[in-house]
Design a protein around this motif. Structure first.
Motif, short mmCIF file in Angstrom:
data_model
loop_
_atom_site.label_atom_id
_atom_site.label_comp_id
_atom_site.label_asym_id
_atom_site.label_seq_id
_atom_site.Cartn_x
_atom_site.Cartn_y
_atom_site.Cartn_z
N GLU A 232 0.85 -1.19 0.00
CA GLU A 232 0.00 0.00 0.00
C GLU A 232 0.88 1.23 0.00
O GLU A 232 1.96 1.25 0.61
CB GLU A 232 -0.92 0.02 1.24
CG GLU A 232 -1.89 -1.15 1.29
CD GLU A 232 -2.75 -1.08 2.53
OE1 GLU A 232 -2.53 -0.16 3.34
OE2 GLU A 232 -3.62 -1.95 2.68
N LYS A 369 -1.27 -2.59 -13.06
CA LYS A 369 -2.18 -2.76 -11.93
C LYS A 369 -1.74 -1.94 -10.75
O LYS A 369 -2.55 -1.25 -10.10
CB LYS A 369 -2.26 -4.24 -11.57
CG LYS A 369 -3.22 -4.54 -10.43
CD LYS A 369 -3.27 -6.03 -10.14
CE LYS A 369 -4.21 -6.33 -8.98
NZ LYS A 369 -4.24 -7.79 -8.68
N ARG A 372 -2.48 1.65 -11.40
CA ARG A 372 -3.90 2.00 -11.20
C ARG A 372 -4.24 2.05 -9.72
O ARG A 372 -4.96 2.95 -9.27
CB ARG A 372 -4.77 0.97 -11.92
CG ARG A 372 -4.76 1.09 -13.44
CD ARG A 372 -5.90 0.30 -14.05
NE ARG A 372 -5.79 -1.13 -13.76
CZ ARG A 372 -5.17 -2.00 -14.54
NH1 ARG A 372 -4.58 -1.58 -15.66
NH2 ARG A 372 -5.12 -3.28 -14.23
N LEU A 373 -3.72 1.07 -8.97
CA LEU A 373 -3.99 1.08 -7.53
C LEU A 373 -3.38 2.31 -6.88
O LEU A 373 -3.99 2.92 -5.98
CB LEU A 373 -3.43 -0.20 -6.89
CG LEU A 373 -4.13 -1.51 -7.27
CD1 LEU A 373 -3.41 -2.70 -6.64
CD2 LEU A 373 -5.59 -1.48 -6.81
N GLN A 374 -2.20 2.66 -7.31
CA GLN A 374 -1.55 3.82 -6.75
C GLN A 374 -2.33 5.09 -7.08
O GLN A 374 -2.53 5.95 -6.21
CB GLN A 374 -0.12 3.93 -7.27
CG GLN A 374 0.63 5.15 -6.75
CD GLN A 374 2.04 5.23 -7.32
OE1 GLN A 374 2.50 4.29 -7.94
NE2 GLN A 374 2.69 6.34 -7.09
N ILE A 375 -2.77 5.21 -8.35
CA ILE A 375 -3.54 6.39 -8.73
C ILE A 375 -4.86 6.44 -7.97
O ILE A 375 -5.28 7.51 -7.50
CB ILE A 375 -3.79 6.37 -10.25
CG1 ILE A 375 -2.46 6.54 -11.00
CG2 ILE A 375 -4.76 7.46 -10.65
CD1 ILE A 375 -2.60 6.42 -12.50
N ALA A 376 -5.51 5.26 -7.82
CA ALA A 376 -6.77 5.23 -7.08
C ALA A 376 -6.56 5.62 -5.62
O ALA A 376 -7.34 6.39 -5.03
CB ALA A 376 -7.40 3.84 -7.18
N GLY A 377 -5.48 5.07 -5.02
CA GLY A 377 -5.20 5.42 -3.63
C GLY A 377 -4.86 6.89 -3.46
O GLY A 377 -5.31 7.55 -2.52
N ASP A 378 -4.05 7.41 -4.41
CA ASP A 378 -3.71 8.83 -4.33
C ASP A 378 -4.95 9.70 -4.50
O ASP A 378 -5.11 10.71 -3.81
CB ASP A 378 -2.69 9.17 -5.42
CG ASP A 378 -1.36 8.46 -5.20
OD1 ASP A 378 -1.16 7.95 -4.08
OD2 ASP A 378 -0.55 8.41 -6.15
N THR A 379 -5.83 9.31 -5.44
CA THR A 379 -7.04 10.09 -5.67
C THR A 379 -7.95 10.06 -4.45
O THR A 379 -8.51 11.10 -4.04
CB THR A 379 -7.79 9.55 -6.89
OG1 THR A 379 -6.91 9.53 -8.02
CG2 THR A 379 -9.00 10.40 -7.20
N GLN A 380 -8.09 8.87 -3.85
CA GLN A 380 -8.92 8.76 -2.65
C GLN A 380 -8.35 9.60 -1.52
O GLN A 380 -9.09 10.28 -0.80
CB GLN A 380 -9.02 7.28 -2.23
CG GLN A 380 -9.90 7.03 -1.02
CD GLN A 380 -11.37 7.35 -1.30
OE1 GLN A 380 -11.80 7.29 -2.46
NE2 GLN A 380 -12.12 7.67 -0.26
#
Length: 472
Positions: A232, A369, A372-380
């Motif tokens: 994470e 992947k 994308r997870l990193q971008i999603a986590g950063d965006t959240q």
């Protein structure tokens, strides 16, 4: 998870040492030898004079005469350089008294570790005039002959280090190392612009080749290098190796070789810290080298080859052959050599997969992947942060609105009070003015009546007394 895969980078401690088994660290740039052994191997042997007497037939050995002439010219050049550096055909012997020499040594013995300013003060003192003159003469000569090949300049600098260190031969080794570190910083800070990325070498071209090579490998993931990486993101950047990347980039801004080595050491320490936070197990040598390769690939440091060659050529030998800085710099050299020869098997890839990645025909699924997870986590994370800031802003606006209303009410109340008081004061002033007018008019009437009464009484008195007798 990491132990299940075959590590792509394996360098044992024995492989880091010199091939001559001298106990010091070797380096790929020196073909596995340490700097001392490499210089001894690279230095051409002394030309042996082939002078022999003529044969019985009287045929002269023209090659022997040529060698004799060549040796004579070489000796003349050496004497010329010695005169430039020392002012005489051979290095002068110490002409200072034993008392002066002892005072100089005592001043340098009292020098605190890392006190470069104190070293300069001692060197500029009258007792150290001889040492200062040697440094000044050497610097002026190196600047005047900056067109010499860079390898020749490297030999001259290393010879100067050695001759300067002989002045402190009675000191402990640790103290001599400390003093020579100050000498290196003094000399190379001034010579940096003359010898760094010299025109006589192809460092600039190799820098471009290495930069293009690193740029073409930007698709390599930590998983391919078997680098322990957190599942994470630990921050908004999501890369625990960011401090190490920053440290290795800073190396190009430094001028002294020891300062560049300090950046390498700082980078390596940050790599160990990142590995310790990313993996529950202690980091070993393989993990460290893999992490260092990942840092170099992500940072793509400017003029990396030139900076490393600058340290090779003009750094103090002991700083590269032993100690923490030598170990870290040797690993950096191994990392660069690994990147230059990187292929599919080193990353557990087939040649077809490796070529596909190099031609940008495919991208690692895990990389996409993870991205994308990193971008999603950063965006959240950013959304949560913006939401919290919006709530704080709304609360601040409500509080400010209430304060503004209370302030308006207080101002209106004070204004009403001031208006009422002003009206009351104005009424009192008007009444006092009217009263004063009335009292003044009544007093005038009384005065007039009094005067009239006095006049009437006086008239009555005059009538009653009659005419007065007058003398004739």
């Amino acid at each position: 998870m990491w132990t299940e895969k075959q590590r792509g980078i394996r360098v044992s401690q024995q492989e880091l040492l010199c091939k001559n088994a001298c106990g010091y660290y070797g380096n790929p740039a020196w073909q596995g030898f340490c700097s001392k052994c490499w210089r001894e191997r690279a230095r051409p042997p002394v030309a042996q004079r082939q002078e022999t007497r003529p044969n019985n037939d009287g045929t002269p050995l023209t090659f022997s005469k040529f060698e004799e002439k060549k040796s004579t010219e070489k000796g003349r050049r050496i004497n010329t350089m010695r005169r430039l550096f020392w002012g005489s055909p051979s290095p002068p012997k110490r002409q200072e008294s034993s008392e002066s020499h002892a005072n100089v040594l005592k001043a340098f013995q009292s020098l605190e570790p890392g006190d470069f300013t104190g070293f300069l003060k001692i060197l500029r003192s009258p007792s150290s005039q001889r040492l200062q003159s040697r440094c000044t003469a050497f610097l002026n000569t190196m600047e005047a002959y900056h067109h010499l090949p860079v390898q020749k300049q490297s030999d001259l600098v290393q010879d100067f280090y050695q001759s300067f260190a002989e002045y402190f031969s009675t000191f402990p080794e640790a103290q001599v190392t400390q003093i020579m570190g100050h000498v290196e910083k003094l000399i190379m800070t001034r010579l940096h612009k003359w010898v760094f990325c010299h025109d006589s070498c192809d460092d600039e071209q190799k820098d471009l080749v290495l930069q293009r090579r690193i740029r073409s490998l930007n698709w390599v993931t930590p998983q391919m290098l078997c680098v322990p990486f957190p599942g994470e993101p630990t921050s908004v950047t999501g890369d625990p190796f960011l401090p190490a990347i920053t440290a290795i980039i800073e190396m190009d801004a430094k001028r002294a070789p020891q300062d560049k080595l300090a950046c390498v050491s700082k980078c390596s320490q940050h790599v160990f810290e990142a590995l310790s936070t990313s993996n529950s197990e202690p980091a070993n040598a393989d993990d460290f080298l893999s992490g260092l390769v990942y840092v170099v690939l992500k940072a793509n440091p400017p003029r990396l080859h030139s900076n490393m060659q600058y340290v090779f050529r003009f750094g103090l030998p002991h700083s590269l052959m032993a100690g923490e800085s030598g170990y870290y710099f040797t690993n950096l050299s191994c990392a660069v050599a690994f990147i230059e020869k990187l292929d599919g098997p080193a990353l557990n890839l087939t040649p077809e997969e490796f070529d596909g990645y190099m031609l940008h025909q495919r991208a690692p699924s895990s990389q996409a992947k993870n991205k994308r997870l990193q971008i999603a986590g950063d965006t959240q994370h950013l959304l949560e942060e913006l939401q919290g800031r919006q709530e704080k802003l709304d609360q601040g606006m409500d509080a400010l609105n209430m304060q503004l209303q209370e302030w308006v009410q207080a101002v209106n109340f004070q204004l009403d009070e001031a208006t009422a008081q002003f009206t009351l004061v104005q009424t009192e002033i008007t009444a006092q003015a009217e009263l004063s007018l009335v009292s003044s008019s009544s007093s005038n009437n009384d005065l007039q009546q009094g005067l009239r009464k006095e006049q009437s009484v006086q008239v009555l008195k005059d009538e009653h007394e009659g005419p007065k007798d007058t003398d004739c």
